[in-house]
Design an enzyme around this catalytic site. Structure first.
Site, PDB file in Angstrom:
ATOM      1  N   HIS A   1      18.835 -16.267 -50.364  1.00 46.78           N
ATOM      2  CA  HIS A   1      17.412 -16.040 -50.677  1.00 46.78           C
ATOM      3  C   HIS A   1      17.174 -15.818 -52.173  1.00 46.78           C
ATOM      4  O   HIS A   1      16.348 -14.987 -52.540  1.00 46.78           O
ATOM      5  CB  HIS A   1      16.886 -14.867 -49.839  1.00 46.78           C
ATOM      6  CG  HIS A   1      17.577 -13.547 -50.083  1.00 46.78           C
ATOM      7  ND1 HIS A   1      17.881 -12.659 -49.082  1.00 46.78           N
ATOM      8  CD2 HIS A   1      18.017 -12.950 -51.235  1.00 46.78           C
ATOM      9  CE1 HIS A   1      18.457 -11.589 -49.591  1.00 46.78           C
ATOM     10  NE2 HIS A   1      18.551 -11.740 -50.895  1.00 46.78           N
TER      11      HIS A   1
ATOM     12  N   HIS B   1      14.561  -5.363 -51.524  1.00 51.53           N
ATOM     13  CA  HIS B   1      15.197  -5.139 -52.828  1.00 51.53           C
ATOM     14  C   HIS B   1      14.389  -4.201 -53.716  1.00 51.53           C
ATOM     15  O   HIS B   1      14.509  -4.230 -54.935  1.00 51.53           O
ATOM     16  CB  HIS B   1      15.380  -6.466 -53.562  1.00 51.53           C
ATOM     17  CG  HIS B   1      16.231  -7.473 -52.861  1.00 51.53           C
ATOM     18  ND1 HIS B   1      15.848  -8.106 -51.703  1.00 51.53           N
ATOM     19  CD2 HIS B   1      17.460  -7.972 -53.159  1.00 51.53           C
ATOM     20  CE1 HIS B   1      16.793  -8.958 -51.321  1.00 51.53           C
ATOM     21  NE2 HIS B   1      17.787  -8.885 -52.189  1.00 51.53           N
TER      22      HIS B   1
ATOM     23  N   HIS C   1      27.928 -12.734 -54.105  1.00 57.21           N
ATOM     24  CA  HIS C   1      27.285 -12.621 -55.420  1.00 57.21           C
ATOM     25  C   HIS C   1      27.353 -11.192 -55.938  1.00 57.21           C
ATOM     26  O   HIS C   1      27.399 -10.245 -55.164  1.00 57.21           O
ATOM     27  CB  HIS C   1      25.862 -13.161 -55.462  1.00 57.21           C
ATOM     28  CG  HIS C   1      24.831 -12.535 -54.552  1.00 57.21           C
ATOM     29  ND1 HIS C   1      24.962 -12.454 -53.194  1.00 57.21           N
ATOM     30  CD2 HIS C   1      23.605 -12.021 -54.820  1.00 57.21           C
ATOM     31  CE1 HIS C   1      23.869 -11.906 -52.668  1.00 57.21           C
ATOM     32  NE2 HIS C   1      23.032 -11.621 -53.636  1.00 57.21           N
TER      33      HIS C   1
ATOM     34  N   GLU D   1      25.104  -8.458 -48.410  1.00 58.27           N
ATOM     35  CA  GLU D   1      23.979  -9.036 -47.642  1.00 58.27           C
ATOM     36  C   GLU D   1      24.476  -9.839 -46.438  1.00 58.27           C
ATOM     37  O   GLU D   1      23.702 -10.180 -45.548  1.00 58.27           O
ATOM     38  CB  GLU D   1      23.113  -9.910 -48.550  1.00 58.27           C
ATOM     39  CG  GLU D   1      22.326  -9.098 -49.571  1.00 58.27           C
ATOM     40  CD  GLU D   1      21.508  -9.951 -50.538  1.00 58.27           C
ATOM     41  OE1 GLU D   1      20.718  -9.369 -51.283  1.00 58.27           O
ATOM     42  OE2 GLU D   1      21.674 -11.184 -50.561  1.00 58.27           O
TER      43      GLU D   1
HETATM   44  C1  DHB Z   1      20.016 -13.466 -56.747  1.00 57.67           C
HETATM   45  C2  DHB Z   1      20.474 -13.342 -55.438  1.00 57.67           C
HETATM   46  C3  DHB Z   1      19.882 -12.414 -54.569  1.00 57.67           C
HETATM   47  O1  DHB Z   1      20.289 -12.221 -53.285  1.00 57.67           O
HETATM   48  C4  DHB Z   1      18.810 -11.616 -55.005  1.00 57.67           C
HETATM   49  O2  DHB Z   1      18.244 -10.787 -54.116  1.00 57.67           O
HETATM   50  C5  DHB Z   1      18.373 -11.740 -56.322  1.00 57.67           C
HETATM   51  C6  DHB Z   1      18.975 -12.652 -57.196  1.00 57.67           C
HETATM   52  C7  DHB Z   1      20.626 -14.480 -57.663  1.00 57.67           C
HETATM   53  O3  DHB Z   1      21.616 -15.143 -57.304  1.00 57.67           O
HETATM   54  O4  DHB Z   1      20.129 -14.683 -58.776  1.00 57.67           O
HETATM   55 FE    FE Z   2      19.333 -10.469 -52.372  1.00 60.47          FE
END
Ligand code: DHB
Ligand code: FE
Length: 289
Positions: A12, A59, A194, A241
């Protein structure tokens, strides 16, 4: 009775919103990700869900660090989006399904998941972008009702993968015991690997992501054996996540088959992944008997 017709997982990342806004879906960078939704669009046309249960993490738009429920469920008739500061356009509001929401909340609490019930809830990019990806032509009117299910993956301590598996099992039971004929799709958003902060910012673990995509189909309980520390080590601090995927998968029942699966990394800072799973209804029935 309600039944669960499928499960979808998707990353997302907020920049999806800008890519849509700028019409960049077919640029070399974005094409593999946006094209991953084509089979899902075809599937949605025949599957025709009435309701989408969106399992995601907020978030900081609705909940902030001062008050962070571990698990929360929306029970509103309308859910608004708002500016989170990413510079992405705000999307039209969503119609909820309070009756199904309260049925789920009552079932969860009765079975010892003391979720926070939210009669007002603003939905952030983790909710809105997957909906935009699934229904790019929706305009002002989304063609389905929604029930938001939130898992804290921001403020430690986080729920364990094993706990999220149990949450998903109960969510599946709650949906299936809803007495009205309702076609329910569960969409899990987030992940895969990530890390947005610290010295490992930009960290992506392709091997781990591909392993998760395989296990979520064939042996999802293997994913519940990771501690949160191990998950953060393997998938980065925001890779947790994955919890949303685990909860969705538990709700689908013991056996599923994969309809489509795409991995494209990096997607912004993330191992981008999109999957569509269908429950094996024979196996679900056997489990219920
Ligand atoms: C990114 C990924 C995320 O899950 C998020 O909530 C905000 C940013 C990203 O990869 O930039
Ligand atoms: Fe996220």
């Amino acid at each position: 009775m309600a039944h669960i017709i499928g499960g979808i997982t998707t990353s997302h990342v907020p920049s999806i919103g800008n890519a849509i806004h700028r019409g960049e879906q077919q640029t070399p960078y974005w094409k593999p990700f946006f094209d991953a939704f084509k089979p899902l669009h075809a599937w949605l046309k025949t599957a025709k869900p009435d309701v989408i249960v969106v399992v995601y993490n907020d978030h900081g738009l609705n909940f902030f660090l001062d008050a962070m429920p571990t698990f929360a469920i929306g029970a509103a008739s309308t859910y608004h989006n708002a500016d989170e500061g990413w510079g992405i356009p705000v999307v039209p509001s969503f119609n909820g399904h309070p009756k199904l929401s309260w049925h789920i909340i009552e079932d969860m609490v009765e079975h010892e998941f003391d979720v926070t019930s939210c009669q007002e809830l603003k939905v952030d990019h983790a909710f809105t972008l997957p909906m935009k990806l699934l229904y790019p032509d929706a305009g002002e009117d989304w063609p389905v009702k929604v029930v938001p299910v939130l898992i804290n993956s921001v403020q430690h301590p986080l729920p364990s993968a094993a706990r999220c598996w149990k949450l998903g099992q109960e969510l599946g039971h709650a949906i299936r015991s809803y007495p009205e004929d309702t076609r329910v799709l569960i969409v899990a958003t987030g992940g895969l690997s990530h890390q947005l902060d610290g010295t490992r910012a930009g960290f992506i673990n392709r091997d781990f992501d591909l392993m998760c995509m395989e296990k979520i189909v064939s042996d999802p309980e293997a994913l519940t054996r990771f501690t949160n520390r191990e998950l953060i080590e393997q998938a980065g601090s925001q890779g947790v996540e994955l919890m949303t995927w685990i909860a969705m998968r538990a709700a689908l029942g013991s056996h599923v088959h994969e309809v489509s699966s795409t991995y494209c990394a990096p997607l912004s800072n993330t191992g981008g992944a999109v999957m569509l799973l269908e429950p094996d209804l024979g196996a679900v029935q056997m489990a219920a008997e």
